[in-house]
Every structure is written in C-alpha cells, then in structure tokens.
Design a protein around this motif. Structure first.
Motif, PDB file in Angstrom:
ATOM      1  N   TYR A 133       5.882 -26.323  -2.880  1.00 48.35           N
ATOM      2  CA  TYR A 133       4.447 -26.196  -3.129  1.00 48.35           C
ATOM      3  C   TYR A 133       3.690 -27.504  -2.907  1.00 48.35           C
ATOM      4  CZ  TYR A 133       4.785 -21.481  -4.987  1.00 48.35           C
ATOM      5  OH  TYR A 133       4.970 -20.133  -5.108  1.00 48.35           O
ATOM      6  N   THR A 134       2.515 -27.372  -2.335  1.00 51.44           N
ATOM      7  CA  THR A 134       1.533 -28.452  -2.304  1.00 51.44           C
ATOM      8  C   THR A 134       0.611 -28.244  -3.499  1.00 51.44           C
ATOM      9  OG1 THR A 134       1.609 -28.630   0.112  1.00 51.44           O
ATOM     10  CG2 THR A 134      -0.342 -29.514  -1.002  1.00 51.44           C
ATOM     11  N   ILE A 135       0.464 -29.276  -4.326  1.00 54.22           N
ATOM     12  CA  ILE A 135      -0.294 -29.168  -5.573  1.00 54.22           C
ATOM     13  C   ILE A 135      -1.655 -29.832  -5.400  1.00 54.22           C
ATOM     14  CG2 ILE A 135      -0.230 -29.518  -8.065  1.00 54.22           C
ATOM     15  CD1 ILE A 135       2.178 -27.948  -6.936  1.00 54.22           C
ATOM     16  N   LYS A 136      -2.710 -29.100  -5.761  1.00 53.37           N
ATOM     17  CA  LYS A 136      -4.067 -29.641  -5.660  1.00 53.37           C
ATOM     18  C   LYS A 136      -4.850 -29.307  -6.925  1.00 53.37           C
ATOM     19  CE  LYS A 136      -4.200 -29.312  -0.595  1.00 53.37           C
ATOM     20  NZ  LYS A 136      -4.499 -30.706  -0.206  1.00 53.37           N
ATOM     21  N   GLY A 137      -5.626 -30.289  -7.379  1.00 50.88           N
ATOM     22  CA  GLY A 137      -6.477 -30.104  -8.545  1.00 50.88           C
ATOM     23  C   GLY A 137      -7.947 -30.167  -8.154  1.00 50.88           C
ATOM     24  N   PHE A 138      -8.765 -29.355  -8.816  1.00 54.62           N
ATOM     25  CA  PHE A 138     -10.191 -29.275  -8.489  1.00 54.62           C
ATOM     26  C   PHE A 138     -11.022 -29.347  -9.774  1.00 54.62           C
ATOM     27  CE2 PHE A 138      -7.817 -27.253  -5.170  1.00 54.62           C
ATOM     28  CZ  PHE A 138      -8.437 -27.660  -3.996  1.00 54.62           C
ATOM     29  N   ILE A 139     -11.873 -30.352  -9.840  1.00 51.87           N
ATOM     30  CA  ILE A 139     -12.860 -30.443 -10.907  1.00 51.87           C
ATOM     31  C   ILE A 139     -14.184 -29.989 -10.296  1.00 51.87           C
ATOM     32  CG2 ILE A 139     -14.009 -31.945 -12.573  1.00 51.87           C
ATOM     33  CD1 ILE A 139     -11.607 -33.873 -12.261  1.00 51.87           C
ATOM     34  N   VAL A 140     -14.797 -28.989 -10.885  1.00 49.40           N
ATOM     35  CA  VAL A 140     -15.990 -28.366 -10.308  1.00 49.40           C
ATOM     36  C   VAL A 140     -17.150 -28.549 -11.274  1.00 49.40           C
ATOM     37  CG1 VAL A 140     -16.986 -26.219  -9.431  1.00 49.40           C
ATOM     38  CG2 VAL A 140     -14.534 -26.669  -9.133  1.00 49.40           C
ATOM     39  N   GLY A 141     -18.222 -29.189 -10.815  1.00 47.38           N
ATOM     40  CA  GLY A 141     -19.364 -29.438 -11.688  1.00 47.38           C
ATOM     41  C   GLY A 141     -20.567 -29.914 -10.903  1.00 47.38           C
ATOM     42  N   TYR A 142     -21.589 -30.344 -11.616  1.00 46.88           N
ATOM     43  CA  TYR A 142     -22.820 -30.813 -10.976  1.00 46.88           C
ATOM     44  C   TYR A 142     -22.669 -32.252 -10.486  1.00 46.88           C
ATOM     45  CZ  TYR A 142     -24.858 -26.649 -13.119  1.00 46.88           C
ATOM     46  OH  TYR A 142     -25.126 -25.359 -13.488  1.00 46.88           O
TER      47      TYR A 142
ATOM     48  N   PHE B  58     -15.946 -41.243  -6.198  1.00 44.95           N
ATOM     49  CA  PHE B  58     -17.334 -41.172  -5.723  1.00 44.95           C
ATOM     50  C   PHE B  58     -17.807 -42.400  -4.945  1.00 44.95           C
ATOM     51  CE2 PHE B  58     -17.120 -38.159  -9.183  1.00 44.95           C
ATOM     52  CZ  PHE B  58     -17.827 -37.079  -8.694  1.00 44.95           C
ATOM     53  N   ILE B  59     -17.234 -43.556  -5.192  1.00 47.05           N
ATOM     54  CA  ILE B  59     -17.695 -44.772  -4.522  1.00 47.05           C
ATOM     55  C   ILE B  59     -16.717 -45.173  -3.418  1.00 47.05           C
ATOM     56  CG2 ILE B  59     -18.407 -47.168  -4.821  1.00 47.05           C
ATOM     57  CD1 ILE B  59     -20.153 -45.125  -6.310  1.00 47.05           C
ATOM     58  N   HIS B  60     -15.463 -45.302  -3.777  1.00 51.77           N
ATOM     59  CA  HIS B  60     -14.450 -45.740  -2.816  1.00 51.77           C
ATOM     60  C   HIS B  60     -14.184 -44.681  -1.755  1.00 51.77           C
ATOM     61  CE1 HIS B  60     -11.027 -47.989  -1.319  1.00 51.77           C
ATOM     62  NE2 HIS B  60     -10.275 -46.909  -1.424  1.00 51.77           N
ATOM     63  N   ASN B  61     -14.277 -43.407  -2.139  1.00 52.90           N
ATOM     64  CA  ASN B  61     -13.947 -42.321  -1.223  1.00 52.90           C
ATOM     65  C   ASN B  61     -15.093 -41.313  -1.207  1.00 52.90           C
ATOM     66  OD1 ASN B  61     -12.806 -40.167   0.201  1.00 52.90           O
ATOM     67  ND2 ASN B  61     -10.757 -40.568  -0.595  1.00 52.90           N
ATOM     68  N   LYS B  62     -15.874 -41.321  -0.169  1.00 59.06           N
ATOM     69  CA  LYS B  62     -17.065 -40.469  -0.097  1.00 59.06           C
ATOM     70  C   LYS B  62     -16.725 -38.980  -0.001  1.00 59.06           C
ATOM     71  CE  LYS B  62     -19.918 -43.956  -0.125  1.00 59.06           C
ATOM     72  NZ  LYS B  62     -20.762 -44.219  -1.320  1.00 59.06           N
ATOM     73  N   SER B  63     -15.482 -38.661   0.340  1.00 52.64           N
ATOM     74  CA  SER B  63     -15.093 -37.254   0.432  1.00 52.64           C
ATOM     75  C   SER B  63     -14.857 -36.634  -0.938  1.00 52.64           C
ATOM     76  CB  SER B  63     -13.823 -37.108   1.279  1.00 52.64           C
ATOM     77  OG  SER B  63     -12.706 -37.681   0.614  1.00 52.64           O
ATOM     78  N   GLN B  64     -14.909 -37.447  -2.002  1.00 51.52           N
ATOM     79  CA  GLN B  64     -14.677 -36.974  -3.367  1.00 51.52           C
ATOM     80  C   GLN B  64     -13.290 -36.343  -3.506  1.00 51.52           C
ATOM     81  OE1 GLN B  64     -19.446 -36.131  -4.230  1.00 51.52           O
ATOM     82  NE2 GLN B  64     -17.966 -34.544  -4.679  1.00 51.52           N
ATOM     83  N   LYS B  65     -12.322 -36.985  -2.867  1.00 45.83           N
ATOM     84  CA  LYS B  65     -10.926 -36.549  -2.927  1.00 45.83           C
ATOM     85  C   LYS B  65     -10.033 -37.776  -2.987  1.00 45.83           C
ATOM     86  CE  LYS B  65      -7.232 -35.072   0.107  1.00 45.83           C
ATOM     87  NZ  LYS B  65      -6.868 -34.765   1.507  1.00 45.83           N
ATOM     88  N   ILE B  66      -9.074 -37.766  -3.915  1.00 45.98           N
ATOM     89  CA  ILE B  66      -8.101 -38.848  -4.007  1.00 45.98           C
ATOM     90  C   ILE B  66      -6.713 -38.242  -4.188  1.00 45.98           C
ATOM     91  CG2 ILE B  66      -9.692 -40.586  -4.900  1.00 45.98           C
ATOM     92  CD1 ILE B  66      -8.666 -39.983  -7.708  1.00 45.98           C
TER      93      ILE B  66
ATOM     94  N   LYS C 267       3.107 -35.868  -6.014  1.00 42.56           N
ATOM     95  CA  LYS C 267       1.723 -36.286  -5.830  1.00 42.56           C
ATOM     96  C   LYS C 267       0.819 -35.072  -6.004  1.00 42.56           C
ATOM     97  CE  LYS C 267       1.521 -35.590  -0.808  1.00 42.56           C
ATOM     98  NZ  LYS C 267       1.182 -36.173   0.504  1.00 42.56           N
ATOM     99  N   ILE C 268      -0.452 -35.326  -6.263  1.00 45.18           N
ATOM    100  CA  ILE C 268      -1.454 -34.270  -6.355  1.00 45.18           C
ATOM    101  C   ILE C 268      -2.745 -34.775  -5.720  1.00 45.18           C
ATOM    102  CG2 ILE C 268      -2.095 -35.041  -8.682  1.00 45.18           C
ATOM    103  CD1 ILE C 268      -2.921 -32.159  -9.317  1.00 45.18           C
ATOM    104  N   ASP C 269      -3.363 -33.932  -4.904  1.00 45.49           N
ATOM    105  CA  ASP C 269      -4.700 -34.234  -4.379  1.00 45.49           C
ATOM    106  C   ASP C 269      -5.718 -33.752  -5.399  1.00 45.49           C
ATOM    107  OD1 ASP C 269      -3.714 -35.293  -2.030  1.00 45.49           O
ATOM    108  OD2 ASP C 269      -3.887 -33.420  -0.912  1.00 45.49           O
ATOM    109  N   LEU C 270      -6.596 -34.647  -5.833  1.00 50.14           N
ATOM    110  CA  LEU C 270      -7.628 -34.302  -6.808  1.00 50.14           C
ATOM    111  C   LEU C 270      -8.989 -34.318  -6.117  1.00 50.14           C
ATOM    112  CD1 LEU C 270      -8.226 -33.721  -9.842  1.00 50.14           C
ATOM    113  CD2 LEU C 270      -8.643 -36.172 -10.094  1.00 50.14           C
TER     114      LEU C 270
END
Length: 225
Positions: A129-138, A171-179, A202-205
């Motif tokens: 499995y590839t594991i990915k986390g998503f925080i969803v908000g304003y 948000f600053i270092h990575n404009k794609s909002q993914k680390i 590892k996990i992509d957030l």
C-alpha cells in the motif's frame, strides 16, 4: 474488494458495502463548517467512522500512550492500475497551526489502529500500500505568512515551534501543500517499540483547501496517486 469481504466475516458491525465510483467521508460534529469530502474515480472500501473510535476505547482502558487515543474522520482503501492505496482524511473547520498539527496526529493514530487490525487479513500486506493523509479545511488567513516569519523566533524544542515547522513546510516551503513524512517526523512515536510492519516507511501529507463558504468538496482520487 477482498478487504470488504474480510470485514464482513471478521467484524460485521463495521462492514460496509463496496462503494462504486465514489465514497463520502463525513464530519459528524454537528457544529462543524466543513462537513463532507467526496472521493471519486475508484471503487472504495470505507471503514465505518466508529471503528477507530471503538478501538480507541480499548487503548484508553489499556492505558496506552496518547497517540492511540485519537482518530481521523475516514479511512478508504482502493486499487488503481494494479496498485493499492490507503487514504486517511481529516476535516477541519478552523485553520490554526495547532489544529494542523493535531490533524496530522489524528491521521497517524487512525493508521496505527487500522493497520494493526488489517494484519489479521490474509489479503492485506502493508508493503503493498501507498499511504496518504489528507487534512481538508479552509485557507489560512491573509496574515498567515507574516505570522510564519514570527514563528521562526520560537524555541526549537517547544511544541509551538513543531506546530510552526509543519505549517511552514506545508504552506511556505512547498507551495503544492504536500510533504512527505517518515516515522521519525512524528514525536508522538518516540520511545514506542513499534515493529516495521506496524508503521509505514513514509506518508504523503496533503492539505486540501475548501472554497470559502462551502461545507464540502469533491476530490478525484486519481489526482493524488
């Protein structure tokens, strides 16, 4: 999907049907402003939101470390072009560095418990499995960038600095909002002797921005593979 069949046999209370084409992850807090994420473009197995909450009760009774006491809003599994994915989603109605950090911890907590349970199944291997986390908000407030620069003056060992560092990376270092995070990036795991099959390598957030004034968002799973 074999995972759905496994749940029906081993934990029928939490078994749900396979969701063809789309699945909803819901925020069950009645006062929440962000209420729903709809994942599309795959056939999904979806864990009932009470699954992680009920497992949390066990870990609380067992007096386990705090990392086992949290849960995110939804865990879905699916396959695409022969590859397997686990998406963990947490909805947040207010943006703050503390909220962001807490959401990350909720995601890892749900992963630990879901992964532990799935290892009972003969159709589950974490390494598949590839594991990915998503925080969803304003989106953050307009003065967010200014506050981020102020955060650089915080003590490097403080909790507030760790919260600042996560927000800065997203948000600053990575404009794609993914680390991409490794287990060593989670202070909450320090000192807990978890085996290599108990945690992802590892996990992509991702941070997903919901449009102002909207309470929900639809996301194409293929866009995050």
């Amino acid at each position: 999907m074999a995972i759905t069949h496994f749940l029906q046999k081993v934990a029928p209370k939490y078994a749900t049907q396979e969701y063809k084409g789309q699945v909803d992850v819901l925020e069950h807090d009645a006062g929440a402003a962000v209420r729903k994420v709809t994942w599309t473009s795959a056939d999904f197995s979806h864990f009932d939101h009470n699954f992680a909450k009920d497992m949390t009760s066990f870990f609380q009774i067992a007096q386990s470390p705090d990392i086992f006491h949290l849960d995110c809003d939804g865990v879905v599994l699916f396959e695409n072009d022969g590859k397997k994915y686990m998406f963990l989603t947490e909805l947040k109605s207010k943006f703050a560095t503390q909220t962001l950090y807490h959401a990350k911890t909720q995601i890892i907590s749900s992963f630990l418990k879901t992964n532990m349970f799935l290892h009972l199944s003969n159709c589950y291997k974490l390494e598949d499995y590839t594991i990915k986390g998503f925080i969803v908000g304003y989106a953050p407030a307009p003065d967010f960038t200014i506050n981020m620069h102020k955060g650089s003056m915080l003590s490097g060992k403080s909790q507030k600095y760790r919260e600042f560092q996560l927000a800065h990376r997203l948000f600053i270092h990575n404009k794609s909002q993914k680390i991409t995070l490794k287990p060593t990036d989670f202070l909450c795991l320090k000192g807990i002797p978890i085996g290599e099959r108990g945690i992802f390598p590892k996990i992509d957030l991702h941070y997903i921005t919901v449009p102002d004034g909207s309470s929900e968002i639809t996301l194409d799973a293929n866009a995050y593979l």
